[in-house]
Design a protein around this motif. Sequence first.
Motif, short mmCIF file in Angstrom:
data_model
loop_
_atom_site.label_atom_id
_atom_site.label_comp_id
_atom_site.label_asym_id
_atom_site.label_seq_id
_atom_site.Cartn_x
_atom_site.Cartn_y
_atom_site.Cartn_z
N ASN A 204 0.82 -1.21 0.00
CA ASN A 204 0.00 0.00 0.00
C ASN A 204 0.86 1.26 0.00
N VAL A 205 1.99 1.24 0.70
CA VAL A 205 2.88 2.40 0.69
C VAL A 205 3.44 2.62 -0.72
N ILE A 206 3.86 1.53 -1.36
CA ILE A 206 4.37 1.64 -2.73
C ILE A 206 3.28 2.17 -3.67
N TRP A 207 2.06 1.61 -3.55
CA TRP A 207 0.94 2.06 -4.37
C TRP A 207 0.64 3.53 -4.11
N LEU A 208 0.63 3.93 -2.84
CA LEU A 208 0.33 5.30 -2.46
C LEU A 208 1.29 6.28 -3.12
N ILE A 209 2.57 5.94 -3.11
CA ILE A 209 3.59 6.83 -3.66
C ILE A 209 3.48 6.94 -5.18
N PHE A 210 3.32 5.80 -5.85
CA PHE A 210 3.39 5.81 -7.32
C PHE A 210 2.04 6.01 -8.01
N ALA A 211 0.94 5.64 -7.38
CA ALA A 211 -0.34 5.75 -8.07
C ALA A 211 -1.45 6.34 -7.20
N GLY A 212 -1.48 6.01 -5.93
CA GLY A 212 -2.61 6.36 -5.08
C GLY A 212 -2.89 7.84 -4.97
N VAL A 213 -1.85 8.63 -4.76
CA VAL A 213 -2.04 10.08 -4.62
C VAL A 213 -2.62 10.66 -5.90
N TRP A 214 -2.10 10.20 -7.04
CA TRP A 214 -2.57 10.73 -8.33
C TRP A 214 -4.00 10.32 -8.61
N LEU A 215 -4.35 9.10 -8.25
CA LEU A 215 -5.73 8.66 -8.44
C LEU A 215 -6.68 9.43 -7.54
N ALA A 216 -6.28 9.66 -6.30
CA ALA A 216 -7.12 10.41 -5.37
C ALA A 216 -7.33 11.84 -5.87
N ILE A 217 -6.26 12.46 -6.35
CA ILE A 217 -6.39 13.82 -6.91
C ILE A 217 -7.33 13.80 -8.11
N GLY A 218 -7.22 12.79 -8.95
CA GLY A 218 -8.12 12.67 -10.09
C GLY A 218 -9.57 12.52 -9.67
N HIS A 219 -9.82 11.74 -8.64
CA HIS A 219 -11.20 11.59 -8.15
C HIS A 219 -11.73 12.90 -7.59
N VAL A 220 -10.90 13.65 -6.88
CA VAL A 220 -11.34 14.93 -6.33
C VAL A 220 -11.62 15.92 -7.45
N VAL A 221 -10.71 16.00 -8.42
CA VAL A 221 -10.87 16.95 -9.52
C VAL A 221 -12.12 16.63 -10.35
N THR A 222 -12.36 15.36 -10.62
CA THR A 222 -13.54 15.02 -11.42
C THR A 222 -14.84 15.10 -10.64
N SER A 223 -14.76 15.10 -9.32
CA SER A 223 -15.98 15.23 -8.54
C SER A 223 -16.46 16.68 -8.47
#
Length: 131
Positions: free
Chosen positions: A70-89
């Motif tokens: 999860n830490v690896i995912w958070l660093i490489f993909a998770g933050v960007w996906l979360a930002i994408g979900h916020v921006v599209t919401s």
Amino acid sequence: MRTLLNVIWLIFAGLWLAIGYVVAGIVCCILIITIPFGIASFRIAAYALWPFGRSVVRDPSSGALTAVGNVIWLIFAGVWLAIGHVVTSVPLFLSIIGIPLGWANLKMIPISLLPLGARIVDSDDAWPVPG
């Protein structure tokens, strides 16, 4: 009501989100070492298709490798996906009709941040089981 919201979600947002997560899952599976992330991407894709009436619950028996993943995912993909979900919401919230869709988009942030060790269940089954 869930079915109606899911159909509207599928048409306006869910299909594109699911396609993105499936493509990411395929890439992760091709790279062999990232297969657990690919499986998590496929799970999120299924959730992105039909989010209303479903919830994310954490598996208390997941171990240290899940946390490291999860830490690896958070660093490489998770933050960007979360930002994408916020921006599209945001545009969904600006349109009055899209408010439930915006909430569904925000509801996907926890699993897009930390997908390993999480299960997607029906909302009726989301209560933790004692012991």
